[in-house]
Scaffold this motif. Structure first.
Motif: not given
Length: 540
Positions: A77, A358, A371, A391-392, A394, A411
């Motif tokens: 990270q 990822t 999220v 956490t993420q 796209s 992610e």
């Protein structure tokens, strides 16, 4: 991928999973041998027996989970690169790949010998400039002290002059107030005399205009002209006598009170004070100018003491010759050799204690993911299931072949600590979309939607018949649905498909041996949570 889990096998330690697989293979082998013997015997006797049965499931309470699965690679990270923006020779390398470093640790140093010479020369110039600026400041400070001394002395003189002036003014004003009445009488008499004089001049002019002398000699004494002149002359003479009397009285009053002497003393004291104050004002300006000069030379001196612009630039450049870690972690790559030119990325530092994975999720599943969702991570490298959190996500799909979408990058932060995970390893992620515990579930095929909007399943009664039973539908996955109802209970036998024809199966037990071996093996009965969506039921 969506599925239902009671106790998913992949949640178990790796060794236990291997043992379970071996046991399963052994059971399948024994079952296959039994079926093979049975089929072989039936083939030899050329008997053909038809057996009809309906696929069913047994209701048991379990957990209904809706998950999305994907595979990705372990990453750090926190990753930072140590770069060089100067092309200088590497002088010393202080780390190796795999070393753990802290933020600010030196990775390597570069040869700064030429730059050091420039810095030394700049410091010498700065020293000379500093000495000159120090002299200017000292002189300005001395001038300011002199100006302050002169100002202080003149301030004392001015203050004394002001005290003397105020005393003389007070004494003069006291006398002046005492003769105010005489002064007022004098002023009034003077004003009246002037008025009468104007009137007399007018009458004298009239006499002259009539052809007489200014005093109207020769004019008829009974004429209006003569009478008006005579009256004006008498009034003027009376006003003049009153004026002279008032003037004499005022002069006597002033003489008796020493007025003129006090007036002169006050006037002289005022002049002395005003001259002293004028001189003080000039010295004030001189002191202000000297003080401003001190501040100016001090700023110049302080600036030269801190650093010149050129020296500052050189010292900033010197910092680029010591390459330091921008974050804490392990050195995962190093491109530095003593004697070679430093260029580009020298080292990569990654935090191996803060990992993420990822991966890509298809466009038809991405809308389910948000999220903050919990995730489960498994890998062949570890014997336990790890926890994570999304956490993420796209917002833009990654372009695939011929412009098609290949999915959205997601992610997941790994929240469990595990020293066995290494950056670059492959791992599987299951994102938990929803979970309902301790509920009855059936395949979606087992539910029939009526025209009136109600939902029913078909439950086997004691007579062996399948009876419509109304249920309430809860959470759903792609294959299963939660059901509840007044008559729904543990152990009920439910038709696996609401369509009777699809639920019924005809299985021939008399066929060729090679056909039997290829795929007609029936697996043992499975519970509701394990039943695939299109089959796997029980025989009546």
């Amino acid at each position: 991928m969506n599925k239902i889990n009671i106790k998913p096998i992949q949640h178990l330690p790796k060794k236990i999973r291997i043992i379970m697989v071996l046991v399963t293979l052994l059971c399948i082998g024994i079952l296959s041998t039994t079926i093979y013997n049975k089929v072989f015997a039936k083939t030899k006797s050329n008997s053909k027996v038809q057996e009809n049965y309906t696929r069913t499931i047994r209701l048991t309470k379990n957990s209904l989970e809706d998950t999305v699965s994907a595979t990705g690679n372990i990453e750090s990270q926190e990753t930072s690169n140590v770069t060089s923006n100067v092309e200088a020779t590497i002088k010393e390398v202080l780390v190796n790949v795999g070393d753990t470093v802290n933020e600010g640790d030196i990775i390597c140093t570069l040869d700064s010998s030429e730059l050091d010479k420039k810095i030394a020369k700049a410091k010498e110039t700065q020293t000379t400039s500093k000495e000159t600026n120090q002299t200017n400041y000292d002189n300005a400070l001395a001038a300011k002290e002199t100006a302050w001394s002169n100002f202080s002395k003149q301030q004392s003189i001015t203050d004394s002059a002001n005290v003397a002036y105020q005393a003389a003014l007070s004494e003069y004003q006291t006398v002046e107030n005492s003769i105010t009445n005489q002064q007022n009488l004098y002023n009034s008499a003077e004003s009246n005399l002037q008025t009468k004089g104007i009137t007399l001049n007018q009458k004298e002019g009239a006499c002259l205009g009539a052809g007489y002398t200014s005093d109207c000699s020769g004019a008829d004494t009974n004429s209006a002209l003569y009478t008006e002149y005579t009256q004006a002359k008498q009034e003027y003479d009376a006003a003049n006598a009153t004026y002279k009397e008032a003037q004499t009285n005022l002069e006597n009053a002033k003489s008796n009170s020493n007025y003129q002497e006090l007036h002169n003393t006050m006037t002289q004291a005022k002049s002395t004070y005003e001259n002293a104050k004028s001189q003080l004002d000039k010295l004030t300006e001189s002191f202000s100018s000297a003080d401003a000069k001190v501040n100016e030379t001090y700023k110049v001196l302080n600036s030269s003491t801190s650093s010149s612009t050129d020296l500052e630039d050189l010292l900033e450049q010197l910092e680029n010759y010591t390459l330091k870690a921008k974050s804490s972690g392990k050195v995962t790559s190093l491109n530095a050799t003593v004697g070679s030119k430093a260029s580009g990325t020298i080292a990569t530092i990654q935090n191996t204690n803060s990992l993420k994975i990822t991966f890509s999720i298809d466009e038809y599943d991405i809308q389910k993911v948000s999220v903050g969702m919990i995730a489960r991570i498994t890998s062949d490298a570890v014997d336990e299931e790890l926890s994570g959190i999304v956490t993420q996500i796209s917002p833009v799909a990654t372009a695939g072949a011929q412009g098609s979408s290949s999915g959205f990058q997601v992610e997941v932060e790994i929240t469990s600590s595990n020293s066995s995970l290494l950056i670059g390893m492959s791992a599987k992620v299951e994102i938990l979309i929803s979970s309902t515990d301790d509920v009855f579930t059936v395949p979606l095929d087992a539910i029939e939607e009526k025209d009136d909007g109600t939902s029913v399943i078909y439950v086997k009664n004691e007579a062996g018949e399948f009876i419509e039973t109304q249920v309430t539908i809860g959470n759903k996955t792609d294959y299963y649905a939660e059901i509840s109802g007044a008559t729904i209970k543990e152990g009920l036998e439910v038709r696996a498909s609401a369509n009777e024809e699809e639920a019924n199966v005809n299985e021939s037990e008399s066929f060729e041996m090679n056909t039997e071996v290829q795929g007609a093996i029936t697996m043992p009965e499975m519970s509701g949570s394990q039943t695939p969506p299109n089959g796997g039921g029980q025989r009546p």
